[in-house]
Write a protein that holds these residues in place. Structure first.
Motif, PDB file in Angstrom:
ATOM      1  N   GLN A 209       0.863  -1.177   0.000  1.00 30.03           N
ATOM      2  CA  GLN A 209       0.000   0.000   0.000  1.00 30.03           C
ATOM      3  C   GLN A 209       0.902   1.230   0.000  1.00 30.03           C
ATOM      4  O   GLN A 209       1.728   1.394   0.901  1.00 30.03           O
ATOM      5  N   LEU A 212       0.860   6.516   2.381  1.00 28.69           N
ATOM      6  CA  LEU A 212       0.023   6.524   3.579  1.00 28.69           C
ATOM      7  C   LEU A 212       0.142   7.889   4.258  1.00 28.69           C
ATOM      8  O   LEU A 212       0.860   8.776   3.796  1.00 28.69           O
ATOM      9  N   ASP A 213      -0.523   8.006   5.371  1.00 29.58           N
ATOM     10  CA  ASP A 213      -0.410   9.157   6.262  1.00 29.58           C
ATOM     11  C   ASP A 213       1.079   9.456   6.496  1.00 29.58           C
ATOM     12  O   ASP A 213       1.865   8.553   6.757  1.00 29.58           O
ATOM     13  N   THR A 236      -4.893   9.661  10.211  1.00 27.33           N
ATOM     14  CA  THR A 236      -5.797   8.599   9.756  1.00 27.33           C
ATOM     15  C   THR A 236      -5.351   7.263  10.331  1.00 27.33           C
ATOM     16  O   THR A 236      -4.183   7.072  10.657  1.00 27.33           O
ATOM     17  N   VAL A 238      -5.721   3.226   9.121  1.00 22.45           N
ATOM     18  CA  VAL A 238      -6.067   2.450   7.938  1.00 22.45           C
ATOM     19  C   VAL A 238      -6.043   0.975   8.309  1.00 22.45           C
ATOM     20  O   VAL A 238      -5.149   0.538   9.032  1.00 22.45           O
ATOM     21  N   CYS A 240      -5.689  -2.588   6.399  1.00 22.15           N
ATOM     22  CA  CYS A 240      -5.204  -3.019   5.105  1.00 22.15           C
ATOM     23  C   CYS A 240      -5.010  -4.525   5.098  1.00 22.15           C
ATOM     24  O   CYS A 240      -4.456  -5.078   6.041  1.00 22.15           O
ATOM     25  N   PHE A 245      -9.445  -2.487   2.228  1.00 23.77           N
ATOM     26  CA  PHE A 245      -8.792  -1.248   2.624  1.00 23.77           C
ATOM     27  C   PHE A 245      -9.852  -0.349   3.232  1.00 23.77           C
ATOM     28  O   PHE A 245     -10.818   0.010   2.568  1.00 23.77           O
ATOM     29  N   LYS A 246      -9.727  -0.062   4.514  1.00 22.92           N
ATOM     30  CA  LYS A 246     -10.682   0.825   5.185  1.00 22.92           C
ATOM     31  C   LYS A 246      -9.884   1.900   5.909  1.00 22.92           C
ATOM     32  O   LYS A 246      -8.837   1.608   6.500  1.00 22.92           O
ATOM     33  N   ALA A 247     -10.386   3.123   5.902  1.00 19.09           N
ATOM     34  CA  ALA A 247      -9.670   4.195   6.587  1.00 19.09           C
ATOM     35  C   ALA A 247     -10.646   5.068   7.349  1.00 19.09           C
ATOM     36  O   ALA A 247     -11.798   5.231   6.926  1.00 19.09           O
TER      37      ALA A 247
END
Lengths: 1089, 90
Positions: A209, A212-213, A236, A238, A240, A245-247
């Motif tokens: 991924q 990211l943040d 955030t 996340v 994974c 994929f959820k955030a």
């Protein structure tokens, strides 16, 4: 001081770095394992709470700690890796209650750049391998075979160079790691790799991924059935996995620690940099993740580790504040918090600064530390003292005296507690429910004050009041006989033992009675020239019921006299000197030596060695215990007799190695004390204090007592000013609520008794306090607080501007007298020849205190010395200046009066990055550096060449394993001039982990003796996990490793006293020194702290 | 989402009597001083530092692979050719 130094811990590390929960001590036993940098603590979860089991010293700084369970095992093993690249796998052997080593090893590489973001050590959830990330670009693998045995380790090349976190993924057919890293454009990504054990290489993993943040720093692997990983960022969070994929966005925060709540990994506790505790929930349906939710639970200490224990109770380990045991409630409290703090565990770390003061003015140093960080900042007052553990207490005003009585002569326990007031006497007794309730002894006179009570022979009790002596049956409680004082005189003071009564009336009459079965016989009467102030006939001879000597304290001539009994012949008269009358005398015996103790009305105590055969007094010694009259009583604890001195500074007097020692009791003011050994409260004391009667047990003698003063802000420098009885601190308050994160810096003045802020001087924007000093100057009798500051402007690499502020304390307020701008940060301030010596960036600068024409004062620059990278720590002695540099070790400068110049005299050419320096004596300087080592250097005045004289010779090296922030001369214990240890000079140090330690300079012969003892102890006391003590204490930095020299490990040496007799004899034989002698010599050392 | 906190043994903390939380306490158990011999693991469980540097190992692996491909290409590799493979005496 000397080059032969002894280093010992007075207060162990309390900074919790790691914690974990599992079945370590047994398949059915749930343990909390807590790591405190160089120690681990094993606790057991019980219905009563956490039960401490063992404190295990580790010869290394713990970098990672993990519990794991290989296939086929019924309980967990503990994996520990240390910062010096050692690891071990520990197992609990329940049969012997020992920690045994399953495996250990060295995981260092000869070539390799140590990681910047700390070491990572992880165990595959399916126990196929241990993974370590210790050097950039390398991932070390220690594989397990199918029997759970470790095999040879190997490295795998890891392409990612800036790794932030690595975790194993759950539920993968092949061991798979997930790597959180930063690329060279500062973007953060995660990537997965399968570990191909056979090929000793990585295979591209199932997913990755990117982008990211920017603040993502922490990975949380999610166990089956969900699997995948949580990536915790600053804005955030996340979830994974290969398929999801959820955030969710979060309020900006830095997550410092997490703890998994449910075994299925659906809930996690997250602790952030402000100490806020959140619950993160993974919502899922049919083992598919549908989303994330986060909820604020409440506030704790800023967490460094979070361990969910059981039944909604959580352990919050902290590096910046006290660790806590908290309960998660279903309902929020009035403040909206779901978190209830059940217990707090003291943590002094990080000790950023401290000072040694004698607040009670009794010759005993107390350490006042700047402890904790952020909102958990506090001051801690640390001193040696004895605690009273309260069992029961009741409000009772105006207690004038207390005695415990038995209901029969051979009863092992006390039944009655006689409490005397100004015009009545009340009797308390334990009832069947083990409660203290009021009762009556019919034969006692209860409507007057009792002067003295005692158990008497033949099941009798004796009570002395102002006009009678009453002998009462302890079984029937009725009066058996009574002796009346002559009508014109009233009894002023009285004392008794089982068979004798001695009393004094006005007019100097001294009357001696003997107790028989139902009879009181007046045996002797004599009149002295003055009134009598106190008496004692405590039997110290062979007969425990009869004394052949009486001690009598006198008004008017201020003397103490010894009389023989029964004839009341004067044997000895000792004038005490001064004008303060003796208030309490006591005959007592410790370790076979008889003493007369005599307490004065002003809190002083005199002690004499008493020759019981001829009554002579010898070896007079005087100590100051408090300021109020003292009452002396003996009591027993753990089969030893001690004396309790009740006063405004209650003290326990005890004997060790035939020496009298004094230890504070941690109570404010005690007017009376008597031992009360009842069946319900065995070995207890009854204590009258501040309108309260307390029953309590007494702690072990010699223990550190810690008092906390929470500040709610971070104190970074502290200084005490004796003359104004104040402390001044430099502190900063983090602004949690505002968005711009602005910090406020202050100079605060505190009262040294109440510790309340009494005055505050706010510093400018970006200005922070760097140094603080209380001093006075030549030609000026006033005392000042001098503060050095720096303007820390975000755009600057090094501060280019600072100030020196000079304050006077006037009417309890900080009054700015003078200020001087500087060209950099004022890292250190010292009083120097009536002037002010400042370390400002690269420079040492001397300022004169000048009087202007208008009568005002100013600091005027006199001279300076360049040539440092950053002169951070400065100590002075006479004209010598010792500088601890950021990276150029220690240098020695000299101030030349005639030339008005400062010149370099010598330096240590090693590249040590210093964290503290101190001058031990004219020639020897002590340093601490950032690889956790201590070293000493010596000035070489006798060198034949300039080159030799210009070099500070390294004479001592030692790995302390602690980051020292400050050294201070002083002692934590009362240094009695008559004791041997009183002659040993000491330096106290404070560290990031909350350790308070002592460096003591020993005479050479003692050093040689103890070095031999240490060598022998190494053979007997083994390193946990097979780690070597010798290696642990060797000086270690990136460039070199060298055996420790001229430093001894006091912690190892003092552990001699914990050994069983056989082991002691083993060492005694090897040393050819008797066990008694060894014990005596080691015990003496324990009195240094 | 709050509640139903996991419980391994419902008795744990059931009789917990909290101290005054404003009064922080110190929890220092007995210090462990092992004098037994089992602080040293079995000899085969002492893991040493890797003898072969990762780079050297990489060269070897590389060399072996090369050798294998060459063996595969020519059925009768001559011994001279094989000896030309770089060797490391470490």
């Amino acid at each position: 001081m000397s080059i032969w130094n002894y280093v010992v811990t007075a207060h162990k590390p309390t900074n919790v770095t790691h914690s974990c929960v599992g079945n370590f001590t047994g398949p059915q036993e749930l343990n909390l394992i807590v790591a405190k940098c160089t120690r681990i603590e094993i606790h057991l979860l019980t219905p009563q709470g956490l039960q401490p089991m063992l404190d295990v010293p580790i010869y290394g700084r713990i970098a990672t700690l993990e519990l794991f369970r290989p296939h086929g095992e019924t309980q967990d093993l503990l994996f520990i890796a240390t910062e010096r690249y050692k690891f071990c796998v520990l197992q609990w052997d329940a049969e012997t209650a020992e920690v045994i080593t399953r495996a250990m090893g060295d995981v260092s590489d000869r070539i390799g750049r140590p990681t910047d973001n700390g070491q990572i050590g992880i165990v595959d959830p399916d126990c196929r391998l241990i993974g370590l990330h210790l050097y950039d670009g390398l991932f070390k693998v220690i594989p397990f075979d199918n029997k759970g045995q470790l095999k040879e380790a190997f490295n795998i090349r890891l392409e990612e160079l800036q790794v932030l976190d690595i975790k194993f993924l759950y539920g993968c057919p092949k061991p798979t790691i997930v790597v959180l890293y930063q690329d060279n454009k500062d973007a953060r990504h995660v990537k997965t790799y399968e570990v191909a054990l056979k090929d000793k290489d990585f295979v591209e993993g199932p997913w990755s991924q990117n982008n990211l943040d920017n603040g993502a720093e922490l990975l949380i692997p999610v166990p089956p059935p969900l699997c995948g990983v949580l990536i915790i960022g600053e804005e955030t969070i996340v979830y994974c996995s290969a398929s999801a994929f959820k955030a969710i966005p979060i309020r900006p925060s830095i997550t410092r620690a997490y703890g998994r709540v449910d075994a299925d990994g659906s809930r996690y506790l997250l602790g952030d940099h402000n100490g806020l505790l959140h619950l993160l929930v993974i919502t899922h349906e049919k083992e598919k993740v549908t989303g994330l939710k986060i909820e604020l639970l409440g506030e704790t200490s800023v967490a460094s580790s979070i361990s969910y224990l059981d039944n909604a109770v959580v352990f919050v380990g902290s590096s910046y504040g006290d660790s806590q045991l908290v309960k998660l409630n279903l309902q929020s409290d009035a403040r909206g918090s779901y978190v209830e703090v059940l217990e707090r565990y003291v943590n002094l770390g990080p000790i950023v600064d401290f000072c040694v003061v004698d607040l009670e003015r009794q010759g005993q140093g107390q350490v006042v530390t700047c402890s904790g960080a952020y909102k958990d900042g506090s001051l801690r007052i640390v001193r040696n003292g004895i605690g009273i553990n309260e069992q029961a207490s009741v409000e009772l005003q105006g207690i004038k005296g207390m005695w415990s009585l038995r209901s029969a002569t051979d009863d092992p326990y006390d039944t009655f507690l006689v409490v005397s007031f100004i015009s009545e006497t009340r009797i308390l007794a334990m009832n069947i429910e083990d409660e203290l309730e009021e009762t009556e002894i019919e034969g006692f006179c209860s409507n007057v004050q009792t002067l003295f009570c005692h158990d008497a022979a033949c099941d009798q009790l004796v009570q002395v009041t102002s006009n009678t002596v009453r002998l009462v049956s302890s079984t029937t409680r009725v009066l058996r006989t009574e002796w009346h004082a002559p009508a014109s005189y009233s009894i002023n003071v009285a004392t008794a033992n089982a068979t004798q009564v001695l009393l004094a009336t006005g007019g100097g009459h001294l009357v001696y009675l003997e107790i028989g079965d139902g009879v009181l016989t007046e045996v002797k009467h004599t009149q002295l020239e003055h009134d009598i102030s106190c008496l004692d006939i405590n039997p110290i001879g062979d007969n425990p019921n009869y004394s052949q000597l009486a001690a009598v304290g006198m008004w008017t001539d201020i003397s103490v006299r010894i009389f023989s009994l029964p004839d009341l012949n004067l044997i000895t008269k000792e004038h005490l000197g001064g004008e303060i009358i003796p208030r309490s005398v006591l005959l007592c015996s410790f370790e076979g030596i008889s003493y007369l103790l005599c307490a004065l009305g002003d809190g002083h105590l005199l002690n004499f060695v008493l020759n019981t055969s001829n009554g002579e007094l010898a070896d007079r010694k005087k100590v100051s215990l408090g300021t109020q009259p003292i009452t002396l009583r003996t009591f027993s604890s753990k089969n030893a007799t001690h004396v309790f001195a009740a006063s405004d500074r209650p003290t326990v007097i005890y004997s060790s190695n035939k020496k009298l020692l004094y230890s504070n009791v941690n109570l404010k003011e005690v007017s009376h004390m008597c031992p009360f050994n009842s069946a319900a409260f065995p070995d207890s004391l009854a204590i009258a204090k501040e309108g309260e009667l307390t029953i309590g047990t007494i702690d072990d003698i010699q223990k550190l007592h810690i008092r906390s003063i929470p500040l709610g802000e971070h104190a970074r420098r502290i200084c005490h000013q004796e003359q104004t009885r104040t402390f001044a601190i430099c502190s900063l308050k983090y602004n949690q609520s505002s968005a711009d994160d602005s910090d406020m810096h202050f100079i605060r003045l505190l009262d040294d008794q109440t510790f309340e802020f009494i005055s505050t001087y706010p510093l400018d924007q970006f200005e922070c306090g760097c140094s603080i000093l209380s001093c006075s100057f030549s030609d000026d009798n006033n005392v000042y607080y001098c503060i050095g500051t720096a303007y820390v402007v975000p755009e600057e690499n090094e501060p280019s501007k600072g100030r020196i502020l000079v304050f006077a304390v006037e009417d309890g307020k900080l009054q700015l007298i003078a200020e001087k701008e500087t060209k950099g940060a004022v890292y250190s301030l010292n009083a120097f020849n009536g002037k002010l010596l400042a370390a400002i960036n690269q420079k040492i600068q001397l300022y004169k205190w000048m009087l202007r024409d208008d009568g005002s004062r100013e600091l005027q620059s006199e001279c300076g010395h360049h040539g440092h990278i950053l002169a951070l720590y400065v100590q002075t002695r006479g004209d010598f200046i010792v500088v601890g540099d950021l990276m150029k070790s220690i240098s020695l400068l000299i101030y030349k009066h005639e030339e008005g110049a400062i010149e370099e005299r010598a330096r240590d050419y090693n590249a040590n990055w210093m964290s503290a320096v101190e001058i031990l004596d004219d020639d020897i300087y002590l340093g601490a550096e950032n690889n956790y080592n201590l070293f000493t250097v010596r000035k070489n005045s006798e060198g034949t060449t300039d080159e030799e004289r210009g070099r500070l010779e390294v004479v001592g090296e030692y790995h302390l394993g602690e980051f020292v922030n400050r050294f201070r001369h002083g002692s934590l214990v009362m240094r009695l001039p008559d004791s041997d240890v009183g002659q040993i000079p000491t330096v106290i140090f404070g560290t990031v982990n909350g350790v308070i330690g002592v460096v003591a300079s020993l005479p050479h012969d003692q050093y040689v003796f103890l070095e031999k003892l240490q060598m022998n102890l190494r053979k007997v006391i083994k390193g946990v996990g097979g780690l070597s003590h010798e290696q642990w204490r060797s000086f270690y930095n990136e460039k070199k490793t060298a055996d420790a020299k001229n430093f001894l490990d006091g912690d190892l040496i003092e552990s001699f006293l914990d050994l069983n007799r056989n082991r002691m004899e083993e060492i005694s034989k090897a040393m050819s020194v008797s066990v008694e002698e060894l014990m005596k010599r080691v015990e003496e050392l324990t009195r240094l702290h | 989402m709050l509640g139903s906190w996991p419980s391994i043994d419902p008795h744990n903390f059931s009789q917990f009597k909290p101290n005054d939380p404003s009064n922080s306490k110190r929890m220092t158990p007995v210090t462990y001083r092992p004098t037994h011999d089992r602080t040293v693991p079995p000899p085969d469980q002492v893991i040493g530092p890797e003898a072969k540097n990762i780079l050297v190992r990489h060269f070897y692996q590389h060399a072996e692979e090369k050798l294998r491909t060459k063996r595969a290409s020519s059925e009768n590799p001559s011994p001279e050719r094989a000896s030309k493979v770089p060797s490391f005496c470490l």
